[in-house]
Scaffold this motif. Sequence first.
Motif, PDB file in Angstrom:
ATOM      1  N   VAL A 142       0.818  -1.306   0.019  1.00 55.27           N
ATOM      2  CA  VAL A 142      -0.017  -0.201   0.071  1.00 55.27           C
ATOM      3  C   VAL A 142       1.124   1.101   0.111  1.00 55.27           C
ATOM      4  O   VAL A 142       2.126   1.307   0.619  1.00 55.27           O
ATOM      5  CB  VAL A 142      -0.984  -0.006   0.955  1.00 55.27           C
ATOM      6  CG1 VAL A 142      -1.988  -1.174   1.247  1.00 55.27           C
ATOM      7  CG2 VAL A 142      -0.090   0.245   2.632  1.00 55.27           C
ATOM      8  N   LEU A 143       0.400   2.587  -0.499  1.00 55.68           N
ATOM      9  CA  LEU A 143       1.065   3.573  -0.516  1.00 55.68           C
ATOM     10  C   LEU A 143       0.762   4.190   0.943  1.00 55.68           C
ATOM     11  O   LEU A 143      -0.066   4.309   1.584  1.00 55.68           O
ATOM     12  CB  LEU A 143       0.383   4.563  -1.517  1.00 55.68           C
ATOM     13  CG  LEU A 143       1.182   6.045  -1.361  1.00 55.68           C
ATOM     14  CD1 LEU A 143       2.764   5.916  -2.162  1.00 55.68           C
ATOM     15  CD2 LEU A 143       0.466   6.851  -2.283  1.00 55.68           C
ATOM     16  N   ASP A 144       1.915   4.711   1.586  1.00 51.53           N
ATOM     17  CA  ASP A 144       2.257   5.222   2.944  1.00 51.53           C
ATOM     18  C   ASP A 144       3.318   6.563   2.823  1.00 51.53           C
ATOM     19  O   ASP A 144       3.691   6.473   1.897  1.00 51.53           O
ATOM     20  CB  ASP A 144       2.374   4.297   3.832  1.00 51.53           C
ATOM     21  CG  ASP A 144       3.874   3.925   3.708  1.00 51.53           C
ATOM     22  OD1 ASP A 144       4.352   3.663   2.599  1.00 51.53           O
ATOM     23  OD2 ASP A 144       4.569   3.384   4.619  1.00 51.53           O
ATOM     24  N   GLU A 145       3.203   7.261   3.805  1.00 50.41           N
ATOM     25  CA  GLU A 145       3.987   8.407   4.044  1.00 50.41           C
ATOM     26  C   GLU A 145       4.889   7.969   4.954  1.00 50.41           C
ATOM     27  O   GLU A 145       4.468   7.490   6.173  1.00 50.41           O
ATOM     28  CB  GLU A 145       3.410   9.816   4.312  1.00 50.41           C
ATOM     29  CG  GLU A 145       4.270  10.606   4.487  1.00 50.41           C
ATOM     30  CD  GLU A 145       3.997  11.990   5.126  1.00 50.41           C
ATOM     31  OE1 GLU A 145       4.992  12.957   5.204  1.00 50.41           O
ATOM     32  OE2 GLU A 145       3.142  12.024   5.744  1.00 50.41           O
ATOM     33  N   ALA A 190      -4.139   3.466   3.007  1.00 51.55           N
ATOM     34  CA  ALA A 190      -4.008   1.864   3.048  1.00 51.55           C
ATOM     35  C   ALA A 190      -5.377   1.532   2.705  1.00 51.55           C
ATOM     36  O   ALA A 190      -5.669   0.603   1.647  1.00 51.55           O
ATOM     37  CB  ALA A 190      -3.815   1.287   4.300  1.00 51.55           C
ATOM     38  N   GLU A 191      -6.632   2.177   3.036  1.00 52.09           N
ATOM     39  CA  GLU A 191      -7.764   1.775   2.770  1.00 52.09           C
ATOM     40  C   GLU A 191      -8.335   1.947   1.286  1.00 52.09           C
ATOM     41  O   GLU A 191      -8.778   1.161   0.464  1.00 52.09           O
ATOM     42  CB  GLU A 191      -8.898   2.437   3.626  1.00 52.09           C
ATOM     43  CG  GLU A 191      -9.042   2.027   4.850  1.00 52.09           C
ATOM     44  CD  GLU A 191      -9.917   2.708   5.850  1.00 52.09           C
ATOM     45  OE1 GLU A 191      -9.877   3.671   5.582  1.00 52.09           O
ATOM     46  OE2 GLU A 191     -10.682   2.098   6.496  1.00 52.09           O
ATOM     47  N   LEU A 240      -6.268  -0.664  -0.668  1.00 52.93           N
ATOM     48  CA  LEU A 240      -7.162  -1.942  -0.700  1.00 52.93           C
ATOM     49  C   LEU A 240      -8.283  -2.078  -1.691  1.00 52.93           C
ATOM     50  O   LEU A 240      -8.271  -2.952  -2.278  1.00 52.93           O
ATOM     51  CB  LEU A 240      -7.265  -2.330   0.789  1.00 52.93           C
ATOM     52  CG  LEU A 240      -8.026  -3.382   1.135  1.00 52.93           C
ATOM     53  CD1 LEU A 240      -7.166  -4.724   0.508  1.00 52.93           C
ATOM     54  CD2 LEU A 240      -8.415  -3.659   2.525  1.00 52.93           C
ATOM     55  N   ASN A 241      -8.842  -0.989  -1.536  1.00 54.10           N
ATOM     56  CA  ASN A 241     -10.317  -0.895  -2.631  1.00 54.10           C
ATOM     57  C   ASN A 241      -9.921  -0.907  -3.829  1.00 54.10           C
ATOM     58  O   ASN A 241     -10.530  -1.722  -4.874  1.00 54.10           O
ATOM     59  CB  ASN A 241     -10.902   0.496  -2.080  1.00 54.10           C
ATOM     60  CG  ASN A 241     -11.642   0.426  -0.559  1.00 54.10           C
ATOM     61  OD1 ASN A 241     -11.868  -0.622  -0.394  1.00 54.10           O
ATOM     62  ND2 ASN A 241     -11.941   1.487  -0.365  1.00 54.10           N
ATOM     63  N   GLU A 242      -8.640  -0.119  -4.302  1.00 57.18           N
ATOM     64  CA  GLU A 242      -8.331  -0.087  -5.598  1.00 57.18           C
ATOM     65  C   GLU A 242      -7.866  -1.637  -6.003  1.00 57.18           C
ATOM     66  O   GLU A 242      -8.068  -2.293  -7.164  1.00 57.18           O
ATOM     67  CB  GLU A 242      -7.182   0.818  -5.693  1.00 57.18           C
ATOM     68  CG  GLU A 242      -6.911   1.167  -7.221  1.00 57.18           C
ATOM     69  CD  GLU A 242      -7.739   1.527  -8.139  1.00 57.18           C
ATOM     70  OE1 GLU A 242      -7.828   1.194  -9.298  1.00 57.18           O
ATOM     71  OE2 GLU A 242      -8.539   1.992  -8.016  1.00 57.18           O
ATOM     72  N   PHE A 243      -7.086  -2.244  -5.129  1.00 61.33           N
ATOM     73  CA  PHE A 243      -6.691  -3.571  -5.181  1.00 61.33           C
ATOM     74  C   PHE A 243      -7.692  -4.643  -5.421  1.00 61.33           C
ATOM     75  O   PHE A 243      -7.482  -5.336  -6.547  1.00 61.33           O
ATOM     76  CB  PHE A 243      -5.678  -4.190  -4.232  1.00 61.33           C
ATOM     77  CG  PHE A 243      -5.135  -5.311  -3.838  1.00 61.33           C
ATOM     78  CD1 PHE A 243      -4.177  -5.776  -5.095  1.00 61.33           C
ATOM     79  CD2 PHE A 243      -5.654  -6.395  -3.439  1.00 61.33           C
ATOM     80  CE1 PHE A 243      -3.545  -7.097  -5.092  1.00 61.33           C
ATOM     81  CE2 PHE A 243      -5.308  -7.786  -3.331  1.00 61.33           C
ATOM     82  CZ  PHE A 243      -4.195  -7.920  -4.297  1.00 61.33           C
TER      83      PHE A 243
END
Length: 400
Positions: free
Chosen positions: A161-164, A186-187, A190-193
């Motif tokens: 997931v993308l994070d900072e 992250a949510e 996950l939704n896109e994934f």
Amino acid sequence: MKDKFSFKLIKQSGSARVGIIETPNGNIETPAFIFCATKAAIKAVDIERISESSTQIILSNTYHLMLQPGEDTVAKLGGLHKMMGWNRPMLTDSGGYQIFSLGHGSVSEEIKGTRKKQKTLIKINEDGAVFRSYINGKTYCLTPEKSIQIQQKLGADLILVLDECTPFHVSKEYTQRSMLMSHRWAERSLNEFEKSNHGKQALYGISQGGVYQDLRRESCDFINNLPFFGQAIGGSLGQSKEQMYDVVSFTMEHLKKDRPTHLLGIGGIVDIFHAVELGIDTFDCVHPTRLARHGGALIKAKNRDSISSKCKEHINLRNQQFELDDNPIESDCLCFTCRKHSRAYIHHLLKAKELLAYTLITIHNVFFMNKLMESIRQAILDDRLDQEKSNWASLDLAFS
């Protein structure tokens, strides 16, 4: 389709554990080290040499590949596996660490107080990160959705997931705000994934919260409650070895035990032993390959005493002491380099600025790391991890 991925525990000794991550491109025996093929290449070494060294998994970098050659080009070439000629598991990171380094400088720059590179980050907001390409100055916006879309086109087995990733010098308030934004990212990731998940990839969540226990606990609870296949420990781990071990230890206590757990950006020998003892399953770091390009060859503790300071996990083959040393890097190593070449020859290549030097040392360091992880797995199976540690790591390095 999701049964293409699984994580099975084989043996636990204390908190250390041996397991198997099953992927469509093969199994990964854990604990395992993941080598950085940042721009779809392990620097200085071809993929056949990497494979011959018993490498199980490599990783590539979403940020760099989206800029060059671009994810669409990689997809047209059949994905990273086909493009690189690699038929084993792969991982891609999300670009989150690059957001950190663009905005704050690298960890090493932060500690040393250097700021040589021009920062290309324009802004980070709820939507994502806006930055300029270091290649041509073009402006990009990397969002959680875009990061997943890029990683799907790249085609690695394990994606993040993308994070900072926050540095350690920021306030707790900033760390908390960043963590909560990373949770929302992250949510969205996950939704896109899940929109186009065909079972060929598995997604990892990332625990944030910096060095603050209450934030780490909150982040672990958040990650635990979402249906990720695996989990990674990200964000700042502190500014000392001791603090890093404390943060990892506390985080591991609060993460789910039935998922593979990855520790981002850690690759020192002593650090790996400490983290394995806490239950970490996989690691990644540029350290072994970057070290090679500076003339540094990894050596076991038992081979260190006569030739190197105990405070280092490697020898520097640029040093004059190796000019006439016709021994291999390690006499008990079976890598190509140690079977064929001497320290003196590699010393000469380094002095002559011959590129072969970097290839030969990288081959050794990759082989070394794979042999280290193999020895760790066997030691856990035999309940003798402490004993094995003394072969590889000087205990006086633990908090240096």
